[in-house]
Design a protein around this motif. Structure first.
Motif, PDB file in Angstrom:
ATOM      1  N   ALA A   6       0.784  -0.998   0.156  1.00  0.00           N
ATOM      2  CA  ALA A   6       0.008   0.055  -0.055  1.00  0.00           C
ATOM      3  C   ALA A   6       1.045   1.393  -0.233  1.00  0.00           C
ATOM      4  CB  ALA A   6      -0.977   0.029   1.186  1.00  0.00           C
ATOM      5  N   ARG A   7       1.871   1.196   0.414  1.00  0.00           N
ATOM      6  CA  ARG A   7       2.853   2.313   0.324  1.00  0.00           C
ATOM      7  C   ARG A   7       4.205   2.052   0.185  1.00  0.00           C
ATOM      8  NH1 ARG A   7       3.690   4.516   6.398  1.00  0.00           N
ATOM      9  NH2 ARG A   7       4.434   2.973   7.378  1.00  0.00           N
ATOM     10  N   LYS A   8       5.297   2.798  -0.070  1.00  0.00           N
ATOM     11  CA  LYS A   8       6.711   2.599  -0.331  1.00  0.00           C
ATOM     12  C   LYS A   8       7.365   1.795   0.720  1.00  0.00           C
ATOM     13  CE  LYS A   8       9.572   6.181  -0.735  1.00  0.00           C
ATOM     14  NZ  LYS A   8      10.228   7.207  -1.074  1.00  0.00           N
ATOM     15  N   GLN A   9       8.116   0.798   0.493  1.00  0.00           N
ATOM     16  CA  GLN A   9       8.773   0.117   1.693  1.00  0.00           C
ATOM     17  C   GLN A   9      10.169  -0.180   1.142  1.00  0.00           C
ATOM     18  OE1 GLN A   9       5.621  -3.262   1.623  1.00  0.00           O
ATOM     19  NE2 GLN A   9       5.820  -2.874   4.158  1.00  0.00           N
ATOM     20  N   GLN A  10      11.199  -0.311   2.108  1.00  0.00           N
ATOM     21  CA  GLN A  10      12.607  -0.543   1.584  1.00  0.00           C
ATOM     22  C   GLN A  10      12.816  -2.192   2.005  1.00  0.00           C
ATOM     23  OE1 GLN A  10      15.767   1.834   3.315  1.00  0.00           O
ATOM     24  NE2 GLN A  10      17.055   0.151   3.331  1.00  0.00           N
ATOM     25  N   VAL A  11      13.238  -2.843   0.960  1.00  0.00           N
ATOM     26  CA  VAL A  11      13.616  -4.180   1.174  1.00  0.00           C
ATOM     27  C   VAL A  11      15.206  -4.389   1.570  1.00  0.00           C
ATOM     28  CG1 VAL A  11      13.756  -6.187  -0.012  1.00  0.00           C
ATOM     29  CG2 VAL A  11      12.123  -4.969  -0.825  1.00  0.00           C
ATOM     30  N   ASN A  12      15.123  -5.144   2.857  1.00  0.00           N
ATOM     31  CA  ASN A  12      16.603  -5.274   3.389  1.00  0.00           C
ATOM     32  C   ASN A  12      17.274  -6.558   2.869  1.00  0.00           C
ATOM     33  OD1 ASN A  12      16.369  -2.972   4.665  1.00  0.00           O
ATOM     34  ND2 ASN A  12      15.678  -3.893   6.715  1.00  0.00           N
ATOM     35  N   ARG A  13      16.359  -7.591   2.565  1.00  0.00           N
ATOM     36  CA  ARG A  13      16.768  -8.925   2.452  1.00  0.00           C
ATOM     37  C   ARG A  13      15.776  -9.687   1.835  1.00  0.00           C
ATOM     38  NH1 ARG A  13      16.898  -8.884   7.763  1.00  0.00           N
ATOM     39  NH2 ARG A  13      15.992 -10.740   8.680  1.00  0.00           N
ATOM     40  N   ILE A  14      16.236 -10.996   1.086  1.00  0.00           N
ATOM     41  CA  ILE A  14      15.421 -11.988   0.696  1.00  0.00           C
ATOM     42  C   ILE A  14      16.294 -13.329   1.063  1.00  0.00           C
ATOM     43  CG2 ILE A  14      14.063 -12.959  -1.213  1.00  0.00           C
ATOM     44  CD1 ILE A  14      14.554 -10.195  -2.816  1.00  0.00           C
ATOM     45  N   GLU A  15      15.262 -14.068   1.502  1.00  0.00           N
ATOM     46  CA  GLU A  15      15.943 -15.356   1.988  1.00  0.00           C
ATOM     47  C   GLU A  15      15.076 -16.511   1.574  1.00  0.00           C
ATOM     48  OE1 GLU A  15      17.581 -13.706   6.589  1.00  0.00           O
ATOM     49  OE2 GLU A  15      15.654 -14.714   6.214  1.00  0.00           O
ATOM     50  N   SER A  16      15.791 -17.547   1.224  1.00  0.00           N
ATOM     51  CA  SER A  16      15.057 -18.791   0.864  1.00  0.00           C
ATOM     52  C   SER A  16      15.847 -20.011   1.769  1.00  0.00           C
ATOM     53  CB  SER A  16      14.987 -19.184  -0.378  1.00  0.00           C
ATOM     54  OG  SER A  16      14.046 -18.215  -1.038  1.00  0.00           O
ATOM     55  N   ASP A  17      15.027 -20.663   2.676  1.00  0.00           N
ATOM     56  CA  ASP A  17      15.661 -21.965   3.221  1.00  0.00           C
ATOM     57  C   ASP A  17      15.071 -23.090   2.378  1.00  0.00           C
ATOM     58  OD1 ASP A  17      16.641 -20.327   5.155  1.00  0.00           O
ATOM     59  OD2 ASP A  17      14.983 -20.805   6.700  1.00  0.00           O
ATOM     60  N   PHE A  18      15.929 -24.158   2.079  1.00  0.00           N
ATOM     61  CA  PHE A  18      15.612 -25.384   1.471  1.00  0.00           C
ATOM     62  C   PHE A  18      15.272 -26.279   2.539  1.00  0.00           C
ATOM     63  CE2 PHE A  18      17.127 -29.389  -0.774  1.00  0.00           C
ATOM     64  CZ  PHE A  18      15.690 -29.544  -1.616  1.00  0.00           C
ATOM     65  N   ILE A  19      14.080 -26.759   2.933  1.00  0.00           N
ATOM     66  CA  ILE A  19      13.845 -27.561   3.901  1.00  0.00           C
ATOM     67  C   ILE A  19      13.429 -28.786   3.630  1.00  0.00           C
ATOM     68  CG2 ILE A  19      12.182 -27.574   5.907  1.00  0.00           C
ATOM     69  CD1 ILE A  19      12.293 -24.632   5.884  1.00  0.00           C
ATOM     70  N   LEU A  20      13.915 -30.200   4.304  1.00  0.00           N
ATOM     71  CA  LEU A  20      13.526 -31.379   4.323  1.00  0.00           C
ATOM     72  C   LEU A  20      12.459 -31.608   5.426  1.00  0.00           C
ATOM     73  CD1 LEU A  20      15.560 -34.488   4.012  1.00  0.00           C
ATOM     74  CD2 LEU A  20      13.854 -34.380   5.525  1.00  0.00           C
ATOM     75  N   PHE A  21      11.306 -31.902   4.839  1.00  0.00           N
ATOM     76  CA  PHE A  21      10.398 -32.429   5.997  1.00  0.00           C
ATOM     77  C   PHE A  21       9.892 -33.885   5.975  1.00  0.00           C
ATOM     78  CE2 PHE A  21       5.553 -32.734   6.796  1.00  0.00           C
ATOM     79  CZ  PHE A  21       5.600 -32.689   8.328  1.00  0.00           C
ATOM     80  N   ASN A  22      10.464 -34.431   6.899  1.00  0.00           N
ATOM     81  CA  ASN A  22      10.075 -35.930   7.481  1.00  0.00           C
ATOM     82  C   ASN A  22       8.791 -36.055   8.039  1.00  0.00           C
ATOM     83  OD1 ASN A  22      10.190 -38.437   8.505  1.00  0.00           O
ATOM     84  ND2 ASN A  22      12.256 -38.674   8.287  1.00  0.00           N
ATOM     85  N   GLN A  23       7.859 -36.517   7.265  1.00  0.00           N
ATOM     86  CA  GLN A  23       6.614 -36.686   7.635  1.00  0.00           C
ATOM     87  C   GLN A  23       6.320 -37.671   8.763  1.00  0.00           C
ATOM     88  OE1 GLN A  23       3.878 -36.833   4.162  1.00  0.00           O
ATOM     89  NE2 GLN A  23       5.260 -35.159   3.314  1.00  0.00           N
ATOM     90  N   THR A  24       7.150 -38.772   8.689  1.00  0.00           N
ATOM     91  CA  THR A  24       6.864 -39.911   9.696  1.00  0.00           C
ATOM     92  C   THR A  24       7.432 -39.418  10.937  1.00  0.00           C
ATOM     93  OG1 THR A  24       7.590 -41.498   8.166  1.00  0.00           O
ATOM     94  CG2 THR A  24       7.866 -42.226  10.326  1.00  0.00           C
ATOM     95  N   GLU A  25       8.460 -38.580  11.359  1.00  0.00           N
ATOM     96  CA  GLU A  25       8.899 -38.214  12.427  1.00  0.00           C
ATOM     97  C   GLU A  25       8.481 -36.906  12.812  1.00  0.00           C
ATOM     98  OE1 GLU A  25      13.260 -38.132  12.026  1.00  0.00           O
ATOM     99  OE2 GLU A  25      13.376 -40.155  11.604  1.00  0.00           O
ATOM    100  N   GLY A  26       7.923 -36.190  11.674  1.00  0.00           N
ATOM    101  CA  GLY A  26       7.212 -34.844  12.145  1.00  0.00           C
ATOM    102  C   GLY A  26       8.455 -33.723  12.198  1.00  0.00           C
ATOM    103  N   THR A  27       9.413 -33.949  11.740  1.00  0.00           N
ATOM    104  CA  THR A  27      10.581 -32.899  11.965  1.00  0.00           C
ATOM    105  C   THR A  27      10.870 -32.128  10.253  1.00  0.00           C
ATOM    106  OG1 THR A  27      12.327 -34.746  11.256  1.00  0.00           O
ATOM    107  CG2 THR A  27      11.784 -34.377  13.559  1.00  0.00           C
ATOM    108  N   LYS A  28      11.513 -31.107  10.730  1.00  0.00           N
ATOM    109  CA  LYS A  28      11.719 -30.429   9.779  1.00  0.00           C
ATOM    110  C   LYS A  28      13.193 -29.857   9.694  1.00  0.00           C
ATOM    111  CE  LYS A  28       7.415 -28.010   9.257  1.00  0.00           C
ATOM    112  NZ  LYS A  28       6.748 -26.778   9.449  1.00  0.00           N
ATOM    113  N   LYS A  29      13.995 -29.868   8.704  1.00  0.00           N
ATOM    114  CA  LYS A  29      15.603 -29.787   8.707  1.00  0.00           C
ATOM    115  C   LYS A  29      15.954 -28.780   7.419  1.00  0.00           C
ATOM    116  CE  LYS A  29      20.157 -31.891   8.377  1.00  0.00           C
ATOM    117  NZ  LYS A  29      20.666 -33.340   8.048  1.00  0.00           N
ATOM    118  N   VAL A  30      16.488 -27.775   7.964  1.00  0.00           N
ATOM    119  CA  VAL A  30      17.095 -26.831   6.867  1.00  0.00           C
ATOM    120  C   VAL A  30      18.428 -27.478   6.284  1.00  0.00           C
ATOM    121  CG1 VAL A  30      18.031 -24.432   6.397  1.00  0.00           C
ATOM    122  CG2 VAL A  30      16.036 -24.702   8.125  1.00  0.00           C
ATOM    123  N   ILE A  31      18.319 -27.620   4.913  1.00  0.00           N
ATOM    124  CA  ILE A  31      19.212 -28.217   4.325  1.00  0.00           C
ATOM    125  C   ILE A  31      20.281 -27.102   3.849  1.00  0.00           C
ATOM    126  CG2 ILE A  31      19.977 -29.666   2.145  1.00  0.00           C
ATOM    127  CD1 ILE A  31      18.420 -31.189   4.260  1.00  0.00           C
TER     128      ILE A  31
END
Length: 127
Positions: A41-66
């Motif tokens: 809706a108004r001007k904003q300054q972008v500081n950073r863009i980040e992407s995490d590549f994540i493995l989700f183990n559905q059996t264990e219910g765990t997430k791990k940033v690869i």
């Protein structure tokens, strides 16, 4: 005051979308896509863009940033302005294939001046 409330509640905040050319990859592949950012809706300054590549183990219910990727910037985005930033990521060789138990996704965040954040999530399949 209204703008402060809108920013705090993320109403009118710029949005980020990670655009990938396909959703299926193999270990060692290089993904080349882009971040698509639309101003709020108004001007904003972008500081950073980040992407995490994540493995989700559905059996264990765990997430791990690869792995992750970060772009540092001080780009000003005006209201409703559309911007793109390049995205490149190499899929690690030593990860398990996608299955009923294992899935992968990119969790993307765009951080603005004053701590406001926008998020996106994109699933991919590793074969």
């Amino acid at each position: 005051m209204l703008w402060n409330y809108m920013s705090f509640s993320k109403i009118g905040t710029a949005r980020v979308d990670l655009i990938l050319p396909k959703d299926t990859y193999s270990p060692g592949d290089i993904i080349k896509g882009y971040y698509f950012i639309v101003g709020g809706a108004r001007k904003q300054q972008v500081n950073r863009i980040e992407s995490d590549f994540i493995l989700f183990n559905q059996t264990e219910g765990t997430k791990k940033v690869i792995d992750f990727t970060t772009i540092l910037t001080s780009k000003m985005i005006t209201s409703a302005e559309e911007n793109t930033f390049p995205f490149a990521f190499k899929i690690p060789f030593d990860i398990p294939f996608s299955s009923n138990d294992v899935s992968y996704y990119f969790h993307t965040r765009i951080a603005f001046h004053k701590g406001i954040e926008s998020k996106d999530q994109d699933s991919i399949i590793i074969v």
